[in-house]
Structures are given as structure tokens and as C-alpha cells.
Enzyme design. Structure first.
Site, short mmCIF file in Angstrom:
data_model
loop_
_atom_site.label_atom_id
_atom_site.label_comp_id
_atom_site.label_asym_id
_atom_site.label_seq_id
_atom_site.Cartn_x
_atom_site.Cartn_y
_atom_site.Cartn_z
N GLY A 1 2.56 9.90 -3.42
CA GLY A 1 2.93 8.93 -2.36
C GLY A 1 4.20 9.37 -1.67
O GLY A 1 4.96 8.56 -1.15
N GLY A 2 4.41 10.68 -1.63
CA GLY A 2 5.68 11.24 -1.15
C GLY A 2 5.93 11.09 0.34
O GLY A 2 7.06 11.26 0.78
N TYR B 1 6.98 5.13 2.63
CA TYR B 1 8.29 4.60 3.04
C TYR B 1 9.36 4.87 1.98
O TYR B 1 10.44 5.39 2.28
CB TYR B 1 8.18 3.10 3.31
CG TYR B 1 9.49 2.51 3.73
CD1 TYR B 1 10.08 2.87 4.93
CD2 TYR B 1 10.17 1.62 2.90
CE1 TYR B 1 11.31 2.35 5.31
CE2 TYR B 1 11.40 1.09 3.27
CZ TYR B 1 11.96 1.47 4.48
OH TYR B 1 13.17 0.96 4.83
N GLY C 1 8.60 6.63 -0.98
CA GLY C 1 8.30 7.92 -1.61
C GLY C 1 9.04 9.08 -0.98
O GLY C 1 9.49 10.00 -1.67
N ARG D 1 -2.42 15.00 -0.03
CA ARG D 1 -3.85 14.66 0.15
C ARG D 1 -4.26 15.17 1.52
O ARG D 1 -4.16 14.47 2.51
CB ARG D 1 -4.05 13.16 0.03
CG ARG D 1 -3.59 12.61 -1.32
CD ARG D 1 -3.79 11.12 -1.42
NE ARG D 1 -3.10 10.39 -0.39
CZ ARG D 1 -3.55 9.29 0.20
NH1 ARG D 1 -4.72 8.80 -0.15
NH2 ARG D 1 -2.85 8.68 1.12
N LYS E 1 2.76 12.59 9.36
CA LYS E 1 2.64 12.90 7.93
C LYS E 1 2.74 14.41 7.72
O LYS E 1 3.45 14.88 6.84
CB LYS E 1 1.31 12.36 7.39
CG LYS E 1 1.25 12.32 5.87
CD LYS E 1 -0.13 11.92 5.35
CE LYS E 1 -0.45 10.47 5.43
NZ LYS E 1 -0.03 9.69 4.28
N LYS F 1 0.65 -4.26 -10.94
CA LYS F 1 1.70 -3.46 -11.59
C LYS F 1 1.67 -3.66 -13.11
O LYS F 1 1.91 -2.71 -13.87
CB LYS F 1 3.08 -3.80 -11.01
CG LYS F 1 3.24 -3.25 -9.58
CD LYS F 1 4.55 -3.61 -8.91
CE LYS F 1 4.62 -2.98 -7.51
NZ LYS F 1 5.82 -3.31 -6.75
N ARG G 1 1.21 -0.99 -16.18
CA ARG G 1 2.13 -0.95 -17.34
C ARG G 1 1.35 -0.94 -18.65
O ARG G 1 1.69 -0.23 -19.59
CB ARG G 1 3.06 -2.16 -17.33
CG ARG G 1 4.19 -2.04 -16.34
CD ARG G 1 5.22 -3.13 -16.60
NE ARG G 1 6.31 -3.07 -15.64
CZ ARG G 1 7.47 -3.69 -15.78
NH1 ARG G 1 7.68 -4.45 -16.85
NH2 ARG G 1 8.42 -3.59 -14.87
N1 LIG Z 1 11.60 -3.91 -2.90
C1 LIG Z 1 11.11 -3.98 -1.70
O1 LIG Z 1 11.70 -4.61 -0.80
C2 LIG Z 1 9.83 -3.27 -1.38
C3 LIG Z 1 9.37 -3.20 -0.08
C4 LIG Z 1 8.20 -2.47 0.17
C5 LIG Z 1 7.51 -1.86 -0.87
N2 LIG Z 1 7.98 -1.99 -2.15
C6 LIG Z 1 7.26 -1.33 -3.26
O2 LIG Z 1 7.44 0.08 -3.15
C7 LIG Z 1 6.25 0.76 -3.56
C8 LIG Z 1 5.82 1.73 -2.46
O3 LIG Z 1 5.61 1.01 -1.27
P1 LIG Z 1 5.76 1.68 0.19
O4 LIG Z 1 5.90 0.54 1.14
O5 LIG Z 1 6.80 2.74 0.14
O6 LIG Z 1 4.32 2.33 0.34
P2 LIG Z 1 3.58 2.89 1.64
O7 LIG Z 1 4.59 3.52 2.54
O8 LIG Z 1 2.68 1.84 2.20
O9 LIG Z 1 2.58 3.96 1.01
C9 LIG Z 1 3.02 4.89 0.08
C10 LIG Z 1 2.03 5.99 -0.13
O10 LIG Z 1 0.91 5.61 -0.93
C11 LIG Z 1 0.09 6.77 -0.95
N3 LIG Z 1 -1.31 6.43 -1.16
C12 LIG Z 1 -2.03 5.43 -0.61
N4 LIG Z 1 -3.31 5.50 -1.04
C13 LIG Z 1 -3.37 6.54 -1.90
C14 LIG Z 1 -4.40 7.13 -2.66
N5 LIG Z 1 -5.65 6.63 -2.67
N6 LIG Z 1 -4.11 8.22 -3.39
C15 LIG Z 1 -2.84 8.73 -3.42
N7 LIG Z 1 -1.83 8.22 -2.71
C16 LIG Z 1 -2.10 7.15 -1.97
C17 LIG Z 1 0.30 7.47 0.40
O11 LIG Z 1 0.92 8.70 0.08
P3 LIG Z 1 0.53 10.11 0.69
O12 LIG Z 1 -0.11 9.88 2.00
O13 LIG Z 1 1.85 10.83 0.74
O14 LIG Z 1 -0.41 10.75 -0.28
C18 LIG Z 1 1.31 6.56 1.09
O15 LIG Z 1 2.19 7.27 1.91
C19 LIG Z 1 5.22 -0.32 -3.89
O16 LIG Z 1 5.16 -0.50 -5.29
C20 LIG Z 1 5.76 -1.58 -3.23
O17 LIG Z 1 5.42 -2.75 -3.90
C21 LIG Z 1 9.13 -2.65 -2.42
#
Ligand SMILES: NC(=O)c1ccc[n+]([C@@H]2O[C@H](COP(=O)([O-])OP(=O)(O)OC[C@H]3O[C@@H](n4cnc5c(N)ncnc54)[C@H](OP(=O)(O)O)[C@@H]3O)[C@@H](O)[C@H]2O)c1
Length: 307
Positions: free
Chosen positions: A10-11, A14, A16, A35, A45, A134, A138
Site C-alpha cells: 500500500g506504498g 495516503y 503508505g 501492483r 501512481k 482490523k 489481529r
Molecule cells: N488516523 C486517521 O486519521 C486515518 C485517516 C485515514 C486512514 N487511516 C487508516 O490508515 C490506513 C491506510 O489508509 P489510507 O487512507 O492511507 O489508504 P488509501 O490511500 O485509501 O489506500 C492505501 C493503499 O491500499 C492499497 N490497496 C488497495 N487495495 C489493495 C489490494 N487489493 N491489494 C494490495 N494493496 C491494495 C493501495 O496500494 P498500492 O496501489 O500502492 O498497491 C492503496 O494505495 C487504514 O488502516 C485507515 O483506516 C487513518
């Protein structure tokens, strides 16, 4: 001690992408699961992946739908950090299968980085699905005895601080601001780049083995009222404060679209219930205490870019 080799899944996401940058900055050999089928015509990307490569990362082609490719990717590293997005969290079951088969992983950090899901058993539907998913991950990690670290990163600043925690906008309000309840629940805001830094700091640290790390930078723990006051001081403008009682806030979910309902649930737990700060850390660890050398960004500074 030689630094571990890290695979970020997921690199390009947002949070990653910040894990990838922090891993490179901290001198780890850094692998980014790529991917290719998803790159397609996604020029941003692709450019991001190329920028990682230019900084020394290795792009590893693999897919959640190709077990062998996942095992091969995992076998090249010591640590796997997953930052997969909310709707895809259960795809990590396939990653766990690969980690089990590979048998070499010294630390796995599943995609968490928000509220501690272990404390959200009472969460409102439909937003609770994130916490439930999640917890599913775990469970399989712990059943397979995979060495792990869970990171609770609280509120990402761009989603919660800059907009003064208003729903449906990422920008600071100009005239009026909704205040949740009395606006006094203590909340924790974290610069996303600091999340990346703390996460990567934790991966080789025996103190974080099989623990939850809470990111609670002391200078960034304050209420919504205090957040609004910080912005008013920065912008030199006083906003109209419109308090929303909790029953009115929850009633706004009725008939609303699914995404809005999810957000309302999360905001309710954070700002009305105070779920980020209503407990002491007992057997787990706090990031700014573990890594006092990290000069985290204060929200006053973070919000300056929105002026
Ligand atoms: N604390 C907060 O305020 C907050 C806010 C938002 C999110 N979060 C948490 O942070 C985490 C990441 O969220 P994000 O918003 O950063 O995510 P995001 O940008 O929506 O997506 C992250 C990545 O997931 C990967 N992905 C999606 N489907 C996939 C699949 N089938 N196989 C492999 N990779 C896949 C993609 O990576 P690639 O395209 O690079 O392969 C995508 O770039 C989550 O657990 C979320 O709950 C927290």
C-alpha cells in the site's frame, strides 16, 4: 546491528507513501509492493513509484491474487508494513497467509494507524466495520504467532486539524464552525509524516514487539475548542461557534449516505466520547516517550500552511 529490510504494502497510498519515505530516510533497504495491474493509466501512481525507485527503493511486483508472488516478495525482507486502505483491509488475510508460508518475517505491522480497534467494540454501525476488520486481522496474526506491532496514530492532521474537524471539507472554515458537544473532549492530532517516522522507528525495536504503540505527542493533545482558538489566533479571524448536541449530531445519520454515516460515527466517538484519551496506556507503549529524539510537528505550525 544491521537495519531490517522492509516491504511496504500500500506504498502509494495516503499514509503508505510516508512509510516508504521514512523507511528510506532511516536507512532501511526498502521494498515497495507494486501492483502493476493497478498502475494502468494512473500516471500519479506510476510517478510516485518511480520517485521511490530514484530514492533507492526496490519495486517488487506482486498481487494479492497471486499467492506465489506474495510469498516471493515477503521472503526478500525482514519486516512487512501494510498501509492498505479501509475498504481493502480484509485483503490482508492473503498477506498473512504469505507471511505464514514464508516463515522469515520478524515483524508485521498491519494497516491500523487510527483509533485502537481493540477499544472500539462498542462502535456505531456502519463505521465500526473498519474496527471489526482490523480485529479480524489481529486475530489471525496472533493465532499464527507472527511477531507484530500495532500502531494507533489517532487523528491525521489533514483530515482533522486543518478543517477544525468539520465534516465534508478539508479546508479551514471561513465564517462559522460546528462545535461537537461542549468542544472540550481531548483529542490527539498527528502530522502524517510523523506517523511514518514513528512507525519505522518501531519496527526494529524490541520494546514494541507484540505491543500497541500509541502516538500521543504531548504538544498535540487538546480539545476542539483549543484547536479552533489556535486557528483563530493564526488567521486573526474570530469564527461563529455553533454547538451541536450529541443527539442532534447522531440524528443527522438518518437517511444520509453511507460515507457520511461512517464519518459521523468516527467523529462521535472521538469528539463526544473522547475515545482517544479516555484511557491510560498500561502494558503498551507511547511513541513520543520511546523516541524523544523525534521533533514532531506541532499543530500550530502544521496549520500555518493553510493561511
Ligand atoms: N488516523 C486517521 O486519521 C486515518 C485517516 C485515514 C486512514 N487511516 C487508516 O490508515 C490506513 C491506510 O489508509 P489510507 O487512507 O492511507 O489508504 P488509501 O490511500 O485509501 O489506500 C492505501 C493503499 O491500499 C492499497 N490497496 C488497495 N487495495 C489493495 C489490494 N487489493 N491489494 C494490495 N494493496 C491494495 C493501495 O496500494 P498500492 O496501489 O500502492 O498497491 C492503496 O494505495 C487504514 O488502516 C485507515 O483506516 C487513518
Amino acid at each position: 546491528m544491521e537495519k531490517s529490510k522492509v516491504l511496504v504494502v500500500g506504498g502509494t497510498g495516503y499514509i503508505g507513501r510516508r512509510m516508504v519515505r521514512a523507511s528510506l530516510a532511516q536507512g532501511h533497504r526498502t521494498f515497495v509492493l507494486t501492483r502493476l495491474e493497478k498502475v494502468g493509466m494512473d500516471i500519479d501512481k506510476l510517478q510516485l513509484l518511480l520517485s521511490f525507485k530514484a530514492q533507492g527503493a526496490l519495486l517488487v511486483e506482486a498481487s494479492m491474487d497471486d499467492h506465489r508472488s506474495l510469498v516471493a516478495a515477503v521472503k526478500q525482507v525482514d519486516v512487512v508494513v501494510s498501509a492498505m486502505g479501509g475498504p481493502h483491509l480484509l485483503q490482508q488475510l492473503k498477506l498473512v497467509e504469505a507471511i505464514k508460508e514464508a516463515g522469515n518475517i520478524q515483524r508485521f505491522l498491519p494497516s491500523e494507524f487510527g483509533m485502537d480497534p481493540a477499544r472500539m467494540g462498542h462502535a456505531l454501525a456502519p463505521g465500526r466495520v473498519t474496527f471489526d476488520d482490523k480485529m479480524v486481522i489481529r486475530k489471525v496474526i496472533e493465532e499464527a504467532n507472527i511477531p507484530h506491532t500495532y500502531v494507533s496514530a489517532n487523528c491525521f492532521a489533514a483530515y482533522f486539524a486543518a478543517n477544525l474537524s468539520q465534516i465534508g471539507t478539508l479546508l479551514p472554515p471561513k465564517e462559522k464552525v460546528h462545535v461537537y458537544g461542549d468542544g472540550n473532549a481531548k483529542v490527539i492530532f498527528v502530522d502524517e509524516d510523523d506517523v511514518g517516522t514513528y512507525v519505522i522507528k518501531s519496527i526494529d525495536d524490541p520494546r514494541s514487539l507484540n505491543k500497541t504503540i500509541y502516538i500521543r505527542p504531548p504538544g498535540n493533545i487538546f480539545s476542539q475548542n483549543e484547536l479552533i482558538a489556535k486557528w483563530e489566533k493564526l488567521s486573526g479571524k474570530v469564527l461563529d461557534k455553533i454547538p451541536i448536541p450529541s443527539d442532534e449530531f447522531l440524528a443527522s445519520m438518518e437517511g444520509a449516505d453511507h460515507t457520511y454515516q461512517i464519518v459521523v460515527g468516527h467523529v462521535y466517538h472521538i469528539f463526544y466520547e473522547g475515545c482517544l484519551t479516555n484511557f491510560e496506556i498500561a502494558d503498551d507503549e507511547e511513541a513520543s516517550l520511546l523516541y524523544p529524539e523525534v521533533q514532531y510537528t506541532l499543530m500550530d505550525k502544521y496549520m500555518e500552511r493553510y493561511l
